[in-house]
Design a protein around this motif. Structure first.
Motif, PDB file in Angstrom:
ATOM      1  N   LYS A  64       0.757  -1.160   0.090  1.00  0.00           N
ATOM      2  CA  LYS A  64       0.157   0.047  -0.064  1.00  0.00           C
ATOM      3  C   LYS A  64       0.900   1.385  -0.032  1.00  0.00           C
ATOM      4  CE  LYS A  64      -0.452   0.265   4.855  1.00  0.00           C
ATOM      5  NZ  LYS A  64      -1.808   0.160   6.134  1.00  0.00           N
ATOM      6  N   GLU A  65       2.143   1.256   0.490  1.00  0.00           N
ATOM      7  CA  GLU A  65       2.894   2.371   0.522  1.00  0.00           C
ATOM      8  C   GLU A  65       3.341   2.722  -0.663  1.00  0.00           C
ATOM      9  OE1 GLU A  65       5.847  -0.873   1.759  1.00  0.00           O
ATOM     10  OE2 GLU A  65       3.661  -0.426   2.027  1.00  0.00           O
ATOM     11  N   PHE A  66       3.405   1.889  -1.749  1.00  0.00           N
ATOM     12  CA  PHE A  66       3.828   2.186  -3.114  1.00  0.00           C
ATOM     13  C   PHE A  66       2.535   2.488  -4.124  1.00  0.00           C
ATOM     14  CE2 PHE A  66       7.719   0.129  -1.433  1.00  0.00           C
ATOM     15  CZ  PHE A  66       8.422   1.178  -1.566  1.00  0.00           C
ATOM     16  N   ARG A  67       1.514   1.956  -3.803  1.00  0.00           N
ATOM     17  CA  ARG A  67       0.269   1.919  -4.762  1.00  0.00           C
ATOM     18  C   ARG A  67      -0.024   3.578  -4.995  1.00  0.00           C
ATOM     19  NH1 ARG A  67      -1.880  -2.371  -1.901  1.00  0.00           N
ATOM     20  NH2 ARG A  67      -3.284  -1.174  -0.982  1.00  0.00           N
ATOM     21  N   THR A  68      -0.243   3.990  -6.236  1.00  0.00           N
ATOM     22  CA  THR A  68      -0.399   5.411  -6.173  1.00  0.00           C
ATOM     23  C   THR A  68      -2.054   5.736  -6.125  1.00  0.00           C
ATOM     24  OG1 THR A  68      -0.661   4.943  -8.580  1.00  0.00           O
ATOM     25  CG2 THR A  68       1.382   5.543  -7.846  1.00  0.00           C
ATOM     26  N   ARG A  69      -2.788   4.645  -5.807  1.00  0.00           N
ATOM     27  CA  ARG A  69      -4.304   4.783  -5.438  1.00  0.00           C
ATOM     28  C   ARG A  69      -4.684   4.461  -4.110  1.00  0.00           C
ATOM     29  NH1 ARG A  69      -4.191   3.539 -10.812  1.00  0.00           N
ATOM     30  NH2 ARG A  69      -5.050   5.028 -12.350  1.00  0.00           N
ATOM     31  N   SER A 104       0.178   6.404   2.969  1.00  0.00           N
ATOM     32  CA  SER A 104       1.415   7.133   3.125  1.00  0.00           C
ATOM     33  C   SER A 104       1.400   8.797   2.598  1.00  0.00           C
ATOM     34  CB  SER A 104       2.435   6.492   2.409  1.00  0.00           C
ATOM     35  OG  SER A 104       2.969   5.132   3.280  1.00  0.00           O
ATOM     36  N   TYR A 105       0.558   8.698   1.513  1.00  0.00           N
ATOM     37  CA  TYR A 105       0.411  10.010   0.868  1.00  0.00           C
ATOM     38  C   TYR A 105      -0.855  10.929   1.737  1.00  0.00           C
ATOM     39  CZ  TYR A 105       2.959   8.774  -3.063  1.00  0.00           C
ATOM     40  OH  TYR A 105       3.919   8.212  -3.914  1.00  0.00           O
ATOM     41  N   ARG A 106      -1.912  10.124   2.015  1.00  0.00           N
ATOM     42  CA  ARG A 106      -2.918  10.692   3.036  1.00  0.00           C
ATOM     43  C   ARG A 106      -2.251  11.419   4.129  1.00  0.00           C
ATOM     44  NH1 ARG A 106      -8.131   9.704   2.048  1.00  0.00           N
ATOM     45  NH2 ARG A 106      -8.523   9.440   4.445  1.00  0.00           N
ATOM     46  N   ASP A 107      -1.525  10.697   5.037  1.00  0.00           N
ATOM     47  CA  ASP A 107      -0.873  10.988   6.077  1.00  0.00           C
ATOM     48  C   ASP A 107       0.002  12.466   5.940  1.00  0.00           C
ATOM     49  OD1 ASP A 107      -1.512   9.097   7.142  1.00  0.00           O
ATOM     50  OD2 ASP A 107       0.077   7.889   7.501  1.00  0.00           O
ATOM     51  N   LEU A 108       0.363  12.637   4.923  1.00  0.00           N
ATOM     52  CA  LEU A 108       0.826  14.145   4.753  1.00  0.00           C
ATOM     53  C   LEU A 108       0.168  15.243   4.786  1.00  0.00           C
ATOM     54  CD1 LEU A 108       3.460  13.091   1.575  1.00  0.00           C
ATOM     55  CD2 LEU A 108       3.773  13.303   3.948  1.00  0.00           C
ATOM     56  N   LEU A 109      -1.047  15.054   4.685  1.00  0.00           N
ATOM     57  CA  LEU A 109      -2.180  16.106   4.775  1.00  0.00           C
ATOM     58  C   LEU A 109      -2.862  16.269   5.994  1.00  0.00           C
ATOM     59  CD1 LEU A 109      -4.044  15.358   1.049  1.00  0.00           C
ATOM     60  CD2 LEU A 109      -2.298  17.023   1.617  1.00  0.00           C
ATOM     61  N   ARG A 110      -2.532  15.342   6.766  1.00  0.00           N
ATOM     62  CA  ARG A 110      -3.304  15.572   8.246  1.00  0.00           C
ATOM     63  C   ARG A 110      -2.682  16.734   9.110  1.00  0.00           C
ATOM     64  NH1 ARG A 110      -5.707  10.551   9.483  1.00  0.00           N
ATOM     65  NH2 ARG A 110      -4.939   8.985   8.352  1.00  0.00           N
ATOM     66  N   ASP A 111      -3.542  17.297   9.872  1.00  0.00           N
ATOM     67  CA  ASP A 111      -3.242  18.332  10.528  1.00  0.00           C
ATOM     68  C   ASP A 111      -2.616  17.778  11.876  1.00  0.00           C
ATOM     69  OD1 ASP A 111      -5.433  17.461  12.208  1.00  0.00           O
ATOM     70  OD2 ASP A 111      -6.670  19.128  11.456  1.00  0.00           O
ATOM     71  N   CYS A 138       0.759  22.519   1.902  1.00  0.00           N
ATOM     72  CA  CYS A 138      -0.277  21.626   1.176  1.00  0.00           C
ATOM     73  C   CYS A 138       0.377  20.669  -0.022  1.00  0.00           C
ATOM     74  CB  CYS A 138      -1.457  22.314   0.761  1.00  0.00           C
ATOM     75  SG  CYS A 138      -2.573  21.021  -0.002  1.00  0.00           S
ATOM     76  N   PRO A 139       1.270  19.733   0.408  1.00  0.00           N
ATOM     77  CA  PRO A 139       1.964  19.263  -1.074  1.00  0.00           C
ATOM     78  C   PRO A 139       0.909  18.610  -1.943  1.00  0.00           C
ATOM     79  CG  PRO A 139       1.646  17.658   0.936  1.00  0.00           C
ATOM     80  CD  PRO A 139       1.219  18.924   1.497  1.00  0.00           C
ATOM     81  N   ASP A 140       1.386  18.668  -3.431  1.00  0.00           N
ATOM     82  CA  ASP A 140       0.521  18.567  -4.330  1.00  0.00           C
ATOM     83  C   ASP A 140       0.472  16.811  -4.714  1.00  0.00           C
ATOM     84  OD1 ASP A 140      -0.814  18.295  -6.620  1.00  0.00           O
ATOM     85  OD2 ASP A 140       0.591  19.076  -7.959  1.00  0.00           O
ATOM     86  N   ILE A 141      -0.135  16.232  -3.822  1.00  0.00           N
ATOM     87  CA  ILE A 141      -0.296  14.700  -3.817  1.00  0.00           C
ATOM     88  C   ILE A 141      -0.670  14.110  -4.972  1.00  0.00           C
ATOM     89  CG2 ILE A 141      -1.170  12.580  -2.638  1.00  0.00           C
ATOM     90  CD1 ILE A 141       0.799  14.289  -0.986  1.00  0.00           C
ATOM     91  N   ASN A 142      -1.629  14.679  -5.778  1.00  0.00           N
ATOM     92  CA  ASN A 142      -1.980  14.258  -7.094  1.00  0.00           C
ATOM     93  C   ASN A 142      -1.203  14.261  -8.203  1.00  0.00           C
ATOM     94  OD1 ASN A 142      -4.568  13.303  -6.071  1.00  0.00           O
ATOM     95  ND2 ASN A 142      -5.646  15.389  -6.501  1.00  0.00           N
ATOM     96  N   GLY A 143      -0.425  15.627  -8.096  1.00  0.00           N
ATOM     97  CA  GLY A 143       0.618  15.667  -8.946  1.00  0.00           C
ATOM     98  C   GLY A 143       1.863  14.712  -8.960  1.00  0.00           C
TER      99      GLY A 143
END
Length: 671
Positions: free
Chosen positions: A145-150, A154-161, A177-182
């Motif tokens: 899951k840490e490498f799947r792009t959907r 790991s990516y979602r955690d970067l957006l936590r407050d 706010c990192p550009d996760i989708n990009g």
């Protein structure tokens, strides 16, 4: 040429799978009775599994405080974190080669080839070569899951407050706010599936002159694994760095290559030839390079962030950025059984590492670094015509600084626009510009075989081949902590008119040397039938005028543009800035590296064990035992990669993958 880059990796898997049902020997197929057309295929699929957790450490260090605070948090991590036992690579590789010798067709006057028979010179030989290459990595689709792009945590955690909640869309400012989708799009475009017309060239022989015109690879020098004079073509490290064979990582470029055989020059020089090349191409090693979220991204570099934006500038396809040079090769005899083959070379090319420049807003306080309030009509930037003083780019050329979103809270007094101005929001604290680094390489090689009358005295079974290479590299990219660290070159403590907006770029020259020895040696009690092939290389590099220092706050110390760790501000009020001050990886002025490869074969060449070791004297080691089983046209390889280092060092770069130990299973098909 690239096409269909965004198709799914499963397509290449189907092609690979179908090839495995063909038979044949591992030497290619001739497709016609005259043996003028030859077709060869190499294909493999692998699974690389991590045998250790990747790095994820965070410690309180009162000894290196953040400015204005009593303590700091030193953070080191590989993003995304991947536990031992997880799949790190599921690589699919297909390379198909086609050679066609059209000399006979030319002599028979076939079609437009007939015109070559009426030239004022005689074309002795004419052929062309095509290579297709397809590559893919399945971990971004069906890996852990840490490498799947959907649906990736790991990516979602970067957006936590700070309370662990996922920030709703539009509630974060650009710097937090990192550009996760990009990032996900970039991974899929660069690494999920690539198709290329890899090489395409024409060979023409006229008398003693040989010409090769088209997209090709040219290798000079006498080294393996690491390169000195062999720097003509870029390398691609996006699929596994130095753990992938160098021959698989070279990137072809559009080139004209000419070689002229001179023969004997007097009594003491024979087999002399001169070779020259000229290439106009925009390919460089750092583009596309590694990307955020890749399992091979360098430590502390792979976490998507809004604090920094990267801009990549490639060479232009024109004569200003041409690569080219020449070398002279010859052999001289010293005794009846002792000859030395020499070469002298000089050429221009682009370094594997770019010139890196960091640029920040020239203003001070809120509106300048490190808070960086920017609008499409920023008065400071606008007054400078969009140019950051001394920076290689113009901010008006970059959409991410001009088309900024409206902030979620227009009532925030810090974000209220001035009359007639657009909304002002927090922007990236720094822009990192990667630019092509054109270098000159001058060098010489000497290769000779130790005669049996000497090798037998040393108890050696074979006649060792000795390879030496000396290279002087001019204008290599050079980086210091002060040049890359905005907290140093901008220096908030200075008066506003003395605060620099960029650390600029730096260059240095280096002296490089390698000594290599290759030999075949019988060790009867280990293998009574076949000899062991043993090859070792000793590399030395000296960076002229480099400042060697272990002090992380020494602004003059030589570094790589890679973070060893980040300084994280523990103050909750400033936590949104992230880890903005990097402590960079140290470069030594004098660098030493030893390589060793030992291999042999059993059971009529069907079982082939080997052991490879890399030892960087700065304290990094790689141990790579492997065994390959061959039943033509199939090969199955089992390999263990153990990478060990106490501290992150620049130098050879072995230490930068110290947390990526893995075991490799690879099934290969070759005809």
């Amino acid at each position: 040429m690239r096409f269909g880059q965004r198709t799914r990796g499963i397509g290449l898997f189907i092609v690979l799978g179908s090839l495995l049902f063909f038979g044949g020997a591992a030497s290619g197929y001739y497709l016609d009775e005259g043996q003028t057309m030859k077709f060869g295929v190499r294909a493999y699929v692998n699974a690389r599994i991590g045998t250790e957790d990747t790095d994820r450490t965070k410690v309180i260090d009162p000894g290196t405080p953040f400015p204005g605070d009593e303590v700091s948090v030193l953070e080191s991590q590989t993003f995304p974190f991947s536990a031992a036992g997880h799949l790190r690579q599921n690589r699919f590789f297909l390379e198909a080669e086609f050679d066609h010798d059209v000399t006979d067709l030319m002599k028979k006057g076939f079609g437009p080839l007939a015109i070559l028979n009426h030239m004022p010179f005689r074309v002795r030989k004419l052929k062309y070569h095509l290579t297709y290459r397809g590559e893919a990595d399945g971990i971004y689709d069906w890996g852990p899951k840490e490498f799947r792009t959907r649906n990736n945590d790991s990516y979602r955690d970067l957006l936590r407050d700070a309370q662990g909640r996922i920030a709703p869309p539009g509630t974060c400012v650009l710097s937090t706010c990192p550009d996760i989708n990009g990032v996900r799009r970039t991974i899929r475009e660069r690494l999920v599936n690539r198709h290329r017309l890899y090489q395409a060239y024409v060979d023409v022989t006229v008398g003693d002159l040989f010409l090769r015109i088209g997209r090709q690879i040219l290798v000079w020098g006498e080294t393996d694994v690491f390169r000195l004079l062999d720097n003509i073509n870029p390398i691609d490290s996006s699929f596994g760095g130095f753990l992938i064979a160098l021959d698989e990582r070279r990137v072809p470029i559009d080139m004209i290559r000419a070689s002229y055989y001179l023969g004997s020059l007097g009594d003491r020089v024979y087999d002399a030839s001169v070779e020259a090349f000229a290439a106009i191409d925009d390919e460089v090693s750092y583009s596309p390079g590694l990307t955020d979220g890749s399992p091979w991204e360098l430590p502390n570099n792979g976490t998507p962030s809004g604090n920094q934006r990267d801009v990549i500038i490639q060479p232009s396809r024109n004569f200003r950025d041409i690569r080219g040079g020449a070398r002279f090769q010859f052999t001289t005899p010293f005794a009846d059984d002792f000859d030395v083959t020499w070469s002298l070379a000089h050429y221009y090319t682009f370094h594997d590492l770019p010139n890196v420049q960091v640029c920040v807003h020239p203003g001070t306080g809120f509106g300048g670094f490190p808070f960086q309030r920017v609008t499409p009509r920023d008065p400071v930037i606008r007054s400078l015509g969009g140019q950051i003083p001394g920076c290689a780019i113009n901010v008006n050329d970059f959409k991410f600084l001009l088309d900024l979103p409206t902030p979620a809270n227009p009532n925030d007094p810090d974000l209220v626009p001035e009359p007639g101005q657009d909304w002002a929001i927090l922007a990236p604290q720094a822009i990192t510009v990667q630019m092509p680094a054109k270098i000159q390489i001058s060098g010489a090689t000497a290769t000779f075989t130790v005669p049996a009358r000497f090798s037998r005295l040393l108890g050696l079974s074979g006649e060792p081949v000795v390879r030496t290479e000396l290279a002087y590299i001019k204008d290599e990219p050079y980086h210091t902590q002060g040049q890359l660290d905005p907290f140093i070159f901008h220096d908030l403590g200075k008066p506003a008119d003395q605060q620099l907006a960029t650390g600029g770029i730096l260059k240095r020259d280096s002296v490089n040397f390698v000594l290599g020895i290759d030999t075949n040696q019988f060790i009867r009690f280990l293998n009574p039938r076949n000899s062991f092939f043993i090859t070792t290389q000793f590399f030395y590099k000296h960076i002229k005028d480099a400042v060697e220092s272990e002090n992380p706050v020494d602004p003059n110390r030589a570094v790589l543009p890679v973070r060893a760790r980040n300084v994280q501000n523990p103050n909750p009020a400033l936590s949104g800035l992230g880890a903005v001050e990097p402590i960079l990886v140290t470069q030594n002025q004098d660098q030493f590296l030893q390589t060793l490869l030992i291999s042999t074969s059993y059971r009529s060449g069907t079982v082939n064990p080997s052991f490879t070791m890399l030892y960087d004297w700065s304290g990094a080691r790689a141990y790579i035992p492997s065994v390959t089983f061959i039943h033509d046209p199939f090969r199955f390889t089992l390999q263990l990669n153990v990478l060990d280092a106490g501290e992150l060092k620049g130098n050879s770069g072995v230490s930068l993958l110290r947390d990526r130990d893995n075991v490799l299973f690879q099934l290969e098909y070759v005809i």
